[in-house]
Design a protein around this motif. Structure first.
Motif, PDB file in Angstrom:
ATOM      1  N   LEU A  44       0.829  -1.206   0.000  1.00  0.00           N
ATOM      2  CA  LEU A  44       0.000   0.000   0.000  1.00  0.00           C
ATOM      3  C   LEU A  44       0.860   1.252   0.000  1.00  0.00           C
ATOM      4  N   PHE A  45       1.902   1.249   0.817  1.00  0.00           N
ATOM      5  CA  PHE A  45       2.781   2.414   0.874  1.00  0.00           C
ATOM      6  C   PHE A  45       3.459   2.645  -0.474  1.00  0.00           C
ATOM      7  N   MET A  46       3.917   1.576  -1.118  1.00  0.00           N
ATOM      8  CA  MET A  46       4.502   1.710  -2.444  1.00  0.00           C
ATOM      9  C   MET A  46       3.508   2.350  -3.411  1.00  0.00           C
ATOM     10  N   GLY A  47       2.257   1.890  -3.363  1.00  0.00           N
ATOM     11  CA  GLY A  47       1.251   2.428  -4.258  1.00  0.00           C
ATOM     12  C   GLY A  47       0.960   3.889  -4.021  1.00  0.00           C
ATOM     13  N   TYR A  48       0.809   4.266  -2.764  1.00  0.00           N
ATOM     14  CA  TYR A  48       0.487   5.665  -2.460  1.00  0.00           C
ATOM     15  C   TYR A  48       1.653   6.597  -2.814  1.00  0.00           C
ATOM     16  N   ILE A  49       2.892   6.121  -2.627  1.00  0.00           N
ATOM     17  CA  ILE A  49       4.045   6.938  -3.000  1.00  0.00           C
ATOM     18  C   ILE A  49       4.115   7.112  -4.514  1.00  0.00           C
ATOM     19  N   VAL A  50       3.917   6.013  -5.253  1.00  0.00           N
ATOM     20  CA  VAL A  50       3.940   6.080  -6.724  1.00  0.00           C
ATOM     21  C   VAL A  50       2.831   6.989  -7.235  1.00  0.00           C
ATOM     22  N   GLU A  51       1.673   6.904  -6.582  1.00  0.00           N
ATOM     23  CA  GLU A  51       0.544   7.750  -6.995  1.00  0.00           C
ATOM     24  C   GLU A  51       0.903   9.229  -6.900  1.00  0.00           C
ATOM     25  N   ARG A  52       1.725   9.598  -5.921  1.00  0.00           N
ATOM     26  CA  ARG A  52       2.051  11.002  -5.691  1.00  0.00           C
ATOM     27  C   ARG A  52       3.387  11.420  -6.312  1.00  0.00           C
ATOM     28  N   ALA A  53       3.963  10.547  -7.139  1.00  0.00           N
ATOM     29  CA  ALA A  53       5.282  10.848  -7.700  1.00  0.00           C
ATOM     30  C   ALA A  53       5.208  11.473  -9.089  1.00  0.00           C
ATOM     31  N   ASN A  54       4.021  11.842  -9.533  1.00  0.00           N
ATOM     32  CA  ASN A  54       3.834  12.479 -10.845  1.00  0.00           C
ATOM     33  C   ASN A  54       4.358  11.609 -11.989  1.00  0.00           C
ATOM     34  N   ILE A  55       4.253  10.288 -11.815  1.00  0.00           N
ATOM     35  CA  ILE A  55       4.694   9.371 -12.857  1.00  0.00           C
ATOM     36  C   ILE A  55       3.591   9.124 -13.874  1.00  0.00           C
TER      37      ILE A  55
ATOM     38  N   TYR B 274      12.031  11.922  -9.431  1.00  0.00           N
ATOM     39  CA  TYR B 274      11.146  12.829 -10.156  1.00  0.00           C
ATOM     40  C   TYR B 274      10.927  14.155  -9.416  1.00  0.00           C
ATOM     41  N   ARG B 275      11.680  14.340  -8.330  1.00  0.00           N
ATOM     42  CA  ARG B 275      11.620  15.568  -7.538  1.00  0.00           C
ATOM     43  C   ARG B 275      10.193  15.885  -7.069  1.00  0.00           C
ATOM     44  N   SER B 276       9.496  14.842  -6.641  1.00  0.00           N
ATOM     45  CA  SER B 276       8.118  15.030  -6.201  1.00  0.00           C
ATOM     46  C   SER B 276       7.891  14.570  -4.764  1.00  0.00           C
ATOM     47  N   LEU B 277       8.955  14.193  -4.065  1.00  0.00           N
ATOM     48  CA  LEU B 277       8.812  13.744  -2.679  1.00  0.00           C
ATOM     49  C   LEU B 277       8.892  14.945  -1.744  1.00  0.00           C
ATOM     50  N   THR B 278       7.768  15.268  -1.143  1.00  0.00           N
ATOM     51  CA  THR B 278       7.722  16.329  -0.147  1.00  0.00           C
ATOM     52  C   THR B 278       7.257  15.739   1.182  1.00  0.00           C
ATOM     53  N   TRP B 279       7.466  16.505   2.246  1.00  0.00           N
ATOM     54  CA  TRP B 279       7.046  16.039   3.561  1.00  0.00           C
ATOM     55  C   TRP B 279       5.535  15.807   3.604  1.00  0.00           C
ATOM     56  N   GLU B 280       4.763  16.687   2.976  1.00  0.00           N
ATOM     57  CA  GLU B 280       3.311  16.554   2.996  1.00  0.00           C
ATOM     58  C   GLU B 280       2.864  15.293   2.265  1.00  0.00           C
ATOM     59  N   ARG B 281       3.460  15.008   1.103  1.00  0.00           N
ATOM     60  CA  ARG B 281       3.097  13.803   0.361  1.00  0.00           C
ATOM     61  C   ARG B 281       3.495  12.543   1.115  1.00  0.00           C
ATOM     62  N   LEU B 282       4.645  12.583   1.770  1.00  0.00           N
ATOM     63  CA  LEU B 282       5.073  11.436   2.573  1.00  0.00           C
ATOM     64  C   LEU B 282       4.119  11.223   3.737  1.00  0.00           C
ATOM     65  N   ARG B 283       3.726  12.299   4.381  1.00  0.00           N
ATOM     66  CA  ARG B 283       2.800  12.193   5.517  1.00  0.00           C
ATOM     67  C   ARG B 283       1.457  11.628   5.069  1.00  0.00           C
ATOM     68  N   GLN B 284       0.934  12.095   3.921  1.00  0.00           N
ATOM     69  CA  GLN B 284      -0.332  11.586   3.399  1.00  0.00           C
ATOM     70  C   GLN B 284      -0.225  10.093   3.075  1.00  0.00           C
ATOM     71  N   SER B 285       0.896   9.693   2.472  1.00  0.00           N
ATOM     72  CA  SER B 285       1.069   8.288   2.100  1.00  0.00           C
ATOM     73  C   SER B 285       1.085   7.394   3.331  1.00  0.00           C
TER      74      SER B 285
ATOM     75  N   VAL C 140      -6.671   4.612  -8.532  1.00  0.00           N
ATOM     76  CA  VAL C 140      -6.415   4.518  -9.973  1.00  0.00           C
ATOM     77  C   VAL C 140      -7.531   5.187 -10.757  1.00  0.00           C
ATOM     78  N   VAL C 141      -8.791   4.851 -10.423  1.00  0.00           N
ATOM     79  CA  VAL C 141      -9.920   5.412 -11.169  1.00  0.00           C
ATOM     80  C   VAL C 141      -9.977   6.928 -10.991  1.00  0.00           C
ATOM     81  N   THR C 142      -9.754   7.394  -9.773  1.00  0.00           N
ATOM     82  CA  THR C 142      -9.820   8.838  -9.515  1.00  0.00           C
ATOM     83  C   THR C 142      -8.721   9.587 -10.257  1.00  0.00           C
ATOM     84  N   LEU C 143      -7.491   9.086 -10.160  1.00  0.00           N
ATOM     85  CA  LEU C 143      -6.382   9.786 -10.805  1.00  0.00           C
ATOM     86  C   LEU C 143      -6.524   9.761 -12.329  1.00  0.00           C
ATOM     87  N   MET C 144      -6.876   8.607 -12.890  1.00  0.00           N
ATOM     88  CA  MET C 144      -7.062   8.531 -14.345  1.00  0.00           C
ATOM     89  C   MET C 144      -8.295   9.308 -14.782  1.00  0.00           C
ATOM     90  N   GLY C 145      -9.285   9.403 -13.882  1.00  0.00           N
ATOM     91  CA  GLY C 145     -10.458  10.224 -14.189  1.00  0.00           C
ATOM     92  C   GLY C 145     -10.125  11.705 -14.263  1.00  0.00           C
TER      93      GLY C 145
END
Length: 450
Positions: free
Chosen positions: A78-89, A278-289, A129-134
């Motif tokens: 789950l943590f891997m997924g949430y981090i990837v989701e927020r990595a602007n990939i 990808y220079r997208s790791l911030t403290w806020e994104r890490l905390r949310q994940s 996945v559905v929300t982000l792709m939506g």
């Protein structure tokens, strides 16, 4: 009333409370303790109101769930997924795959399905996945004058592939409930998962070829002019990093280089490395994940606690034996039993999510599998295919509601439901193929592990 009749009444009350909207995990725990108090009541042992074995059972079940080695992989994946989701990939991945497939009919839909498959494989979180792709691919398809229902079906169906394609959270939960090897489940799910994704793409390309108005082909001015070298560089920087991460995790599991928990740890670390790259790791994104990981993991674990307490009491009262006798008394053939079981799971998918079905109702069928000569691994892959429908079947199609939540206001639920229906037929076709050719699910596990 006899004890088996009370067990059936217990199950009926539970189903009724589900429809009334009570929280499922706490309802399971409350009913397990309440009916267990009756089941384990011993007047000779009672000294105080708490001198009942149900409380010992509840504590032991809680400890067993929290110490389960199989379930430790869930928070890591789950943590891997949430981090990837927020990595602007994902936005880079979608644009790159669209440019790569731009000469195919329905190229943008094909790119959306491929992106959904990869992203769902990395996350296994349907809503994400559905929300982000939506928010990313759906507006792009509408802007390109794609048919609204056609585009809706692509996003909803593609977003649900994470239930089946490893490393699926659902398969981990099934492995814990059925004592089937998660490694063999992952190997068995690979071909059916990519078969279903392939059927989706064949349908999309075929529909777009037969009716180009559904998915108009973009002009060079709209797409832009890119050289082969530029497209190759975009693939190298967007597609391959995520693909290498996924293949590393799956390869480590399937080839026995690491346990699922160890591979999940590698995946979580790899997700962090990608986010940094990808220079997208911030403290806020890490905390949310971390917060989302803890919340989802807690939900799954407490569902297990409630389910195992409930099912232990249900079995102690004789409910499991009564259900087994009833089904065996129908004198069904193995294929008819499988069809009946999958039909029940399909209907349960309307009011329930996959987690409740796997943890609560699938264990009712598991003791019947040896009688009908059904491999639990094969049964699990069929259930994983079937549970795609729980997110896609109206009126409780959660994938449709996820998409509606981020879609433009003019897009209606009726349009989304209309677009989803053809993809349901692809799921049914894949299940039929699996019935006819069981080697699709059993071939790889037998080849690798005997």
């Amino acid at each position: 009333m006899t004890d088996p009749q009370i067990a059936v009444m217990m199950l009926g009350i539970f189903i009724m409370t589900i429809f009334l909207g009570f929280p499922i995990c706490f309802t399971l725990m409350a009913m397990g303790v309440a009916f267990g108090y009756y089941a384990y009541y011993d007047p000779e042992r009672m000294q105080t109101i708490f001198d009942n074995r149900i409380f010992d059972l509840f504590v032991n079940q809680t400890y067993s769930v929290m110490a389960n080695d199989v379930l430790t992989a869930i928070p890591l994946f789950l943590f891997m997924g949430y981090i990837v989701e927020r990595a602007n990939i994902v936005d880079r991945l979608f644009n790159t795959l669209y440019l790569t497939a731009r000469n195919l009919p329905g190229a943008m839909a094909v790119a959306a399905l491929a992106t959904c498959a990869m992203f769902a494989t990395a996350t296994g979180i349907i809503g994400a996945v559905v929300t982000l792709m939506g928010m990313l691919a759906f507006p792009a398809m509408l802007k390109a004058k794609y048919d609204t229902s056609f585009a809706s079906g692509v996003i909803c169906a593609g977003g649900c592939l994470g239930i089946l394609i490893p490393p699926s959270i659902m398969l981990i939960v099934y492995a814990a409930a059925s004592n089937v090897s998660i490694v063999k489940l992952y190997a068995g799910a690979l071909i059916p998962g990519f078969l279903l994704a392939g059927l989706y793409m064949v349908y999309v390309i075929g529909r777009a070829w037969l009716n180009p108005s559904l998915a108009p082909k973009a002009t060079d001015e709209e797409v832009g002019t890119y050289s082969g070298l530029q497209v190759a560089w975009m693939l190298l920087t967007s597609f391959f990093p995520l693909a290498i991460l996924i293949l590393s995790v799956l390869g480590a599991i399937l080839f026995g280089l690491a346990t699922p928990s160890e591979a999940a740890s590698i995946g979580a670390l790899g997700g962090l490395v990608l986010a940094v790259a990808y220079r997208s790791l911030t403290w806020e994104r890490l905390r949310q994940s971390v917060y989302l990981t803890v919340r989802t993991s807690a939900m799954v674990c407490w569902l297990f606690v409630g389910s195992w307490t409930f099912s232990s009491v249900f079995s102690y009262l004789g409910g499991e034996h009564l259900v087994s006798e009833f089904v065996i008394g129908l004198q069904l053939s193995p294929i008819m039993f499988l069809i009946l079981a999958q039909l029940i799971i399909f209907l349960l998918g309307w009011p329930l999510e996959w987690s409740e079905i796997i943890i609560i109702f699938v264990p009712i069928f598991l003791p019947l599998l040896p009688h009908f000569g059904v491999d639990p691994l094969f049964f699990g892959i069929l259930v994983a295919l079937n549970l795609q429908t729980s997110f896609l079947t109206p009126p409780m199609a959660m994938a449709a509601y996820y998409l509606k939540g981020v879609a433009p206001p003019q897009v209606t639920l009726v349009q989304i439901f209309k677009g989803v229906m053809p993809f349901l037929s692809m799921i049914v076709l894949s299940m039929v193929l699996l019935y006819l050719f069981p080697a699709l699910a059993l071939g790889l596990p037998e080849f690798f592990y005997g």
